[in-house]
Design an enzyme around this catalytic site. Structure first.
Site, mmCIF file in Angstrom:
data_model
loop_
_atom_site.group_PDB
_atom_site.id
_atom_site.type_symbol
_atom_site.label_atom_id
_atom_site.label_comp_id
_atom_site.label_asym_id
_atom_site.label_seq_id
_atom_site.Cartn_x
_atom_site.Cartn_y
_atom_site.Cartn_z
ATOM 1 N N GLY A 35 -0.584 -0.564 -7.516
ATOM 2 C CA GLY A 35 0.089 0.740 -7.584
ATOM 3 C C GLY A 35 -0.875 1.678 -6.899
ATOM 4 N N TYR A 108 11.433 -3.383 -8.342
ATOM 5 C CA TYR A 108 12.278 -3.562 -9.530
ATOM 6 C C TYR A 108 11.627 -2.688 -10.596
ATOM 7 C CZ TYR A 108 14.501 -7.270 -6.973
ATOM 8 O OH TYR A 108 15.189 -7.965 -6.016
ATOM 9 N N ARG A 171 7.628 7.413 -0.054
ATOM 10 C CA ARG A 171 8.342 6.134 -0.103
ATOM 11 C C ARG A 171 9.836 6.446 -0.052
ATOM 12 N NH1 ARG A 171 3.858 4.663 0.752
ATOM 13 N NH2 ARG A 171 2.485 3.462 -0.607
ATOM 14 N N LYS A 228 -3.738 8.918 8.778
ATOM 15 C CA LYS A 228 -3.991 7.477 8.926
ATOM 16 C C LYS A 228 -2.978 6.890 9.908
ATOM 17 C CE LYS A 228 -3.874 7.198 4.365
ATOM 18 N NZ LYS A 228 -3.796 6.547 3.045
ATOM 19 N N GLY A 230 -2.785 3.465 10.715
ATOM 20 C CA GLY A 230 -2.668 2.008 10.569
ATOM 21 C C GLY A 230 -3.638 1.281 11.478
ATOM 22 N N LYS A 232 -4.223 1.677 14.387
ATOM 23 C CA LYS A 232 -4.797 2.544 15.439
ATOM 24 C C LYS A 232 -5.947 3.386 14.871
ATOM 25 C CE LYS A 232 -1.293 1.808 18.487
ATOM 26 N NZ LYS A 232 -0.672 0.816 17.595
ATOM 27 N N ASP A 262 -4.836 2.693 0.480
ATOM 28 C CA ASP A 262 -5.480 3.143 -0.765
ATOM 29 C C ASP A 262 -6.978 2.827 -0.741
ATOM 30 O OD1 ASP A 262 -2.922 3.846 -1.670
ATOM 31 O OD2 ASP A 262 -2.581 1.824 -2.461
#
Ligand code: KDG
Length: 322
Positions: A35, A108, A171, A228, A230, A232, A262
């Site tokens: 999480g 879920y 998200r 950020k 990723g 790159k 994170d």
């Protein structure tokens, strides 16, 4: 007990596909605890900081697993409530399909114990026992009571002069509606350090070039905005108008990229709070993110300082820092 950082958010059991490909063909799943908020706290704990989490888990086996795991990693669990009327949230990870090198998350968690977090779970004394709070755009998306719980932690921190760290972490599987995400999350941008990415900036500041969106955040009193990118790397913009960049490390084994952001945040924060420069912090952050993608699970490969130095030593000469 005096803590360095606390957070509020959902911790879930993660079922990570052992083999790559569509989940309907996957026979085995590996169990992890993860999480975003907990991941950052665990990352910080591994780097010597004292952390604690405010959350709810079901009074079930998974809730016990999560509590034991967090405790084992050194995160204070005195504010983890067991809820006997709702289950612990879980999620699955599909790897390397349909895009090799990427992972997809299936939640879920609707109606989970953590989705019932409310302002009553955020006690002022606990917030004030910390030096700073780490908030993300995930928890406010879980329910309206979760939103008000985050808002309460934010307000207590703000009015008491505690440091606020915010990761936009939008998200869309949870928000569904971009304008709702935008109006709900914009107030939290008045933080000391904001972590974000181009996709989230596009939701928060539609059609604005990245630099303009970042200036918009810095104008709210923020000291550092880290964008950020990723694989790159990342760019940190500070309130003095400086730009700091780091390239991502090229990693030969990519098992699962979930959790890398994170780990990046945790190492960045740990470095900044240890008094390092933003450039040094970015380098450690990129190293931590790179380590996490080499394994399944969000936190297992999060590094100690010794691990970070060993990693950087092995990459000597291979790093591009501008
Ligand atoms: O950052 C990694 C997290 O996204 C993942 O562990 C699950 O917290 C999670 C979420 O809500 O997406």
């Amino acid at each position: 007990m005096k803590l360095d950082f606390i957070s509020v958010g959902e911790v879930m059991v993660q079922f990570n596909a052992v083999s790559p490909g569509p989940l309907r063909y996957v026979k085995y799943f590996e169990v992890h605890v993860a999480g975003s908020e907990a991941n950052m706290l665990i990352g910080l704990t591994k780097l010597g900081f004292k952390t604690g989490i405010v959350t709810r888990v079901g009074d079930d086996e998974f809730g016990k697993l999560i509590t034991n795991f967090l405790r084992g990693e050194g995160v204070d669990v005195s504010r983890v409530k067991l809820d006997d009327s709702a289950p612990t949230g879980i999620y699955f990870i599909q790897r390397h399909f349909p895009v090799p090198g990427e992972s997809t998350v299936f939640y879920y968690r609707h109606g989970s114990a953590a989705s019932r977090l409310s302002p009553d779970d955020v006690d002022e004394e606990y917030v004030l026992s910390s030096r700073g709070v780490i908030l993300t755009g995930i928890t406010p998306a879980l329910s309206s009571s979760c939103y008000t719980a985050v808002d309460k932690m934010y307000r207590i921190a703000k009015s008491s002069g505690l440091d606020i760290v915010f990761d936009t972490n939008i998200r869309m599987k949870l928000w569904r509606d971009a304008s709702k995400a935008r109006s709900s999350l914009t107030p939290f941008l008045q933080a000391k350090i904001v972590f974000t990415n181009p996709k989230d900036l596009e939701i928060l500041f539609p059609s604005q070039p990245i630099k303009e969106a970042v200036s918009n955040i810095l104008d709210r009193g923020c000291e550092i905005v880290v964008v950020k990118l990723g694989d790159k790397g990342a760019i940190a913009y500070d309130s003095k108008g400086n730009e700091h960049r780091v390239e991502a490390f090229k990693i030969p084994i990519v098992e699962d990229v979930i959790g890398a952001g994170d780990a990046f945040n945790a190492a960045f924060l740990a470095s900044v709070y240890r008094g390092m420069t933003v450039d040094q912090a970015l380098l450690y952050a990129a190293a931590a993110g790179a380590l996490v993608v080499t394994v399944r699970g969000d936190v297992e490969a999060q590094p100690s300082w010794r691990d970070l130095n060993a990693f950087l030593e092995s990459f000597k000469g291979g790093v591009v820092l501008r």
